[in-house]
Design an enzyme around this catalytic site. Structure first.
Site, PDB file in Angstrom:
ATOM      1  N   TYR A 197       0.843  -1.190   0.000  1.00 16.69           N
ATOM      2  CA  TYR A 197       0.000   0.000   0.000  1.00 16.69           C
ATOM      3  C   TYR A 197       0.877   1.239   0.000  1.00 16.69           C
ATOM      4  O   TYR A 197       2.058   1.211   0.367  1.00 16.69           O
ATOM      5  CB  TYR A 197      -0.955   0.006   1.189  1.00 16.69           C
ATOM      6  CG  TYR A 197      -0.316   0.276   2.537  1.00 16.69           C
ATOM      7  CD1 TYR A 197      -0.150   1.579   3.013  1.00 16.69           C
ATOM      8  CD2 TYR A 197       0.105  -0.780   3.353  1.00 16.69           C
ATOM      9  CE1 TYR A 197       0.420   1.827   4.258  1.00 16.69           C
ATOM     10  CE2 TYR A 197       0.673  -0.544   4.590  1.00 16.69           C
ATOM     11  CZ  TYR A 197       0.827   0.762   5.040  1.00 16.69           C
ATOM     12  OH  TYR A 197       1.399   0.998   6.268  1.00 16.69           O
ATOM     13  N   CYS A 198       0.280   2.342  -0.452  1.00 15.52           N
ATOM     14  CA  CYS A 198       0.937   3.651  -0.428  1.00 15.52           C
ATOM     15  C   CYS A 198      -0.158   4.705  -0.309  1.00 15.52           C
ATOM     16  O   CYS A 198      -1.293   4.394   0.037  1.00 15.52           O
ATOM     17  CB  CYS A 198       1.825   3.865  -1.653  1.00 15.52           C
ATOM     18  SG  CYS A 198       0.977   3.696  -3.239  1.00 15.52           S
ATOM     19  N   THR A 199       0.147   5.949  -0.619  1.00 12.88           N
ATOM     20  CA  THR A 199      -0.821   7.030  -0.389  1.00 12.88           C
ATOM     21  C   THR A 199      -2.025   6.937  -1.310  1.00 12.88           C
ATOM     22  O   THR A 199      -3.172   6.937  -0.866  1.00 12.88           O
ATOM     23  CB  THR A 199      -0.139   8.396  -0.568  1.00 12.88           C
ATOM     24  OG1 THR A 199       1.025   8.451   0.241  1.00 12.88           O
ATOM     25  CG2 THR A 199      -1.086   9.525  -0.175  1.00 12.88           C
ATOM     26  N   GLY A 201      -1.775   4.895  -4.496  1.00 11.25           N
ATOM     27  CA  GLY A 201      -1.703   3.706  -5.341  1.00 11.25           C
ATOM     28  C   GLY A 201      -0.596   3.686  -6.368  1.00 11.25           C
ATOM     29  O   GLY A 201      -0.242   2.626  -6.886  1.00 11.25           O
ATOM     30  N   ILE A 226      -4.239   4.611   0.633  1.00  8.40           N
ATOM     31  CA  ILE A 226      -4.821   4.994   1.928  1.00  8.40           C
ATOM     32  C   ILE A 226      -5.996   5.942   1.737  1.00  8.40           C
ATOM     33  O   ILE A 226      -6.988   5.883   2.466  1.00  8.40           O
ATOM     34  CB  ILE A 226      -3.742   5.653   2.811  1.00  8.40           C
ATOM     35  CG1 ILE A 226      -2.597   4.682   3.063  1.00  8.40           C
ATOM     36  CG2 ILE A 226      -4.334   6.130   4.134  1.00  8.40           C
ATOM     37  CD1 ILE A 226      -1.333   5.347   3.580  1.00  8.40           C
TER      38      ILE A 226
END
Length: 343
Positions: A197-199, A201, A226
């Site tokens: 996961y990241c901010t 995508g 997120i």
């Protein structure tokens, strides 16, 4: 038409802070072959300036990566233009979780070799063979599986203020650094469920394709990152597995997703998750500072930097010219208290 801003940045910031105009902050990206990135940049700049769109946008032959703020009255027209564009039509818009309308104060669209600096040779693997997308509900479900490894593909200062429960957090200053760190962490676990996961995508899109290329069998990515997860758990009443704040790369520097404050002031150690840049622009260190320390040090990371801000502007300018760029854009860590201002 001019393709850059000609007004002083401080003046633009002040104007934004005084403005009462409702604005909507959003981000989007798409990996798509763009034959002439410079032409697309010029086209988007000319169109978006008419709507007073501010933000930071990178265009490359591999696609587009954008974080922008749009006057709310123009949001529908802007969204429709995005969806009708031949390059942008299939992307997803991530609307900010918390938004005070003060995220950006100017528009900068830049042509870059890549939309995210990753250090990879994209000709060696299929970047479109990406991991399976997970909704918030699916993410929560797979996170409960003991055969699952969750990897935070963001930088250390992002994960410090907020992260998913049980995630591997990498001590990386950049995405370029994060990839080899993640590879070392995951070595020998090709059969596990690897969830990234990241901010929003974009980093996981590339990372998941890279790890599939490396032989990992079950690679997943949190769809929309997120930001989308936060919207989904709220809209559907799902359990929220994210703790703390989501770091964002604009003037806000963060938006609340979880209720907890899980990080600490880098100066006194008090619970705090407010990022700021040192007020000494020759330093500009990004660090976490509580209200008490912000008052004591006048927004600076050290006594030395505080002293610099009291010097005449001419002397401050000389110091800025002498300071190496690599130290002016450093990221602070709690375990090693900020020292850039003392160098």
């Amino acid at each position: 038409m001019l393709l850059h801003n000609r007004v002083n940045g401080k003046e633009l910031k002040q104007k934004l802070q005084q403005s009462q105009e409702p604005r909507t902050t959003l981000s989007f990206y798409r990996y798509v072959r763009i034959d002439d990135p410079a032409a697309l940049r010029d086209e988007l700049y000319a169109q978006w300036m008419q709507w007073r769109v501010w933000g930071r946008v990178y265009v490359a032959q591999e696609g587009i990566n954008a974080q922008v703020s749009v006057p709310t009255e123009h949001f529908e027209a802007y969204r429709d233009a995005i969806y009708q564009h031949p390059y942008l039509g299939q992307l997803r818009l991530n609307v900010a979780v918390e938004d005070d309308g003060k995220s950006f104060f100017k528009l900068a669209i830049k042509v870059r070799p890549k939309i995210v600096a990753d250090g990879l040779n994209d000709t060696t693997f299929d970047v479109t063979n990406k991991g399976q997308h997970l909704s918030a509900e699916a993410f929560n479900r797979i996170a409960e599986d003991p055969n699952t490894i969750i990897v935070d593909m963001r930088n250390h200062y992002e994960a410090e203020v907020g992260h998913f429960e049980g995630a591997i957090r990498l001590d990386a200053d950049s995405f370029r650094d994060a990839l080899p760190m993640a590879e070392r962490e995951l070595e020998g676990q090709q059969e596990k469920n690897v969830v990234m996961y990241c901010t929003g995508g974009i980093r996981c899109e590339k990372a998941s394709a890279y790890f599939k290329h490396k032989g990992y069998k079950n690679v997943f990515q949190l769809e929309g990152g997120i930001i989308k997860y936060a919207h989904e758990v709220q809209e559907k009443g799902l359990p929220n597995k994210f703790r703390g704040k989501n770091f964002v790369f604009d003037e806000r520097l963060g938006e609340r997703v979880g209720h907890e404050v899980i990080s600490h002031c880098h100066q006194c150690g008090a619970p705090c998750d407010t990022h700021t840049n040192c007020d000494n622009t020759a330093c500009n260190l990004l660090f976490i500072q509580c209200e008490a320390c912000a008052a004591q040090y006048e927004g600076c990371c050290s006594d030395t930097c505080q002293e610099v801000t009291h010097l005449p502007e001419e002397e401050q300018q000389k110091i800025r010219q002498q300071q190496p760029a690599k130290t002016r854009f450093s990221k602070g860590r709690l375990t090693a208290r900020p020292t850039v201002g003392d160098q």
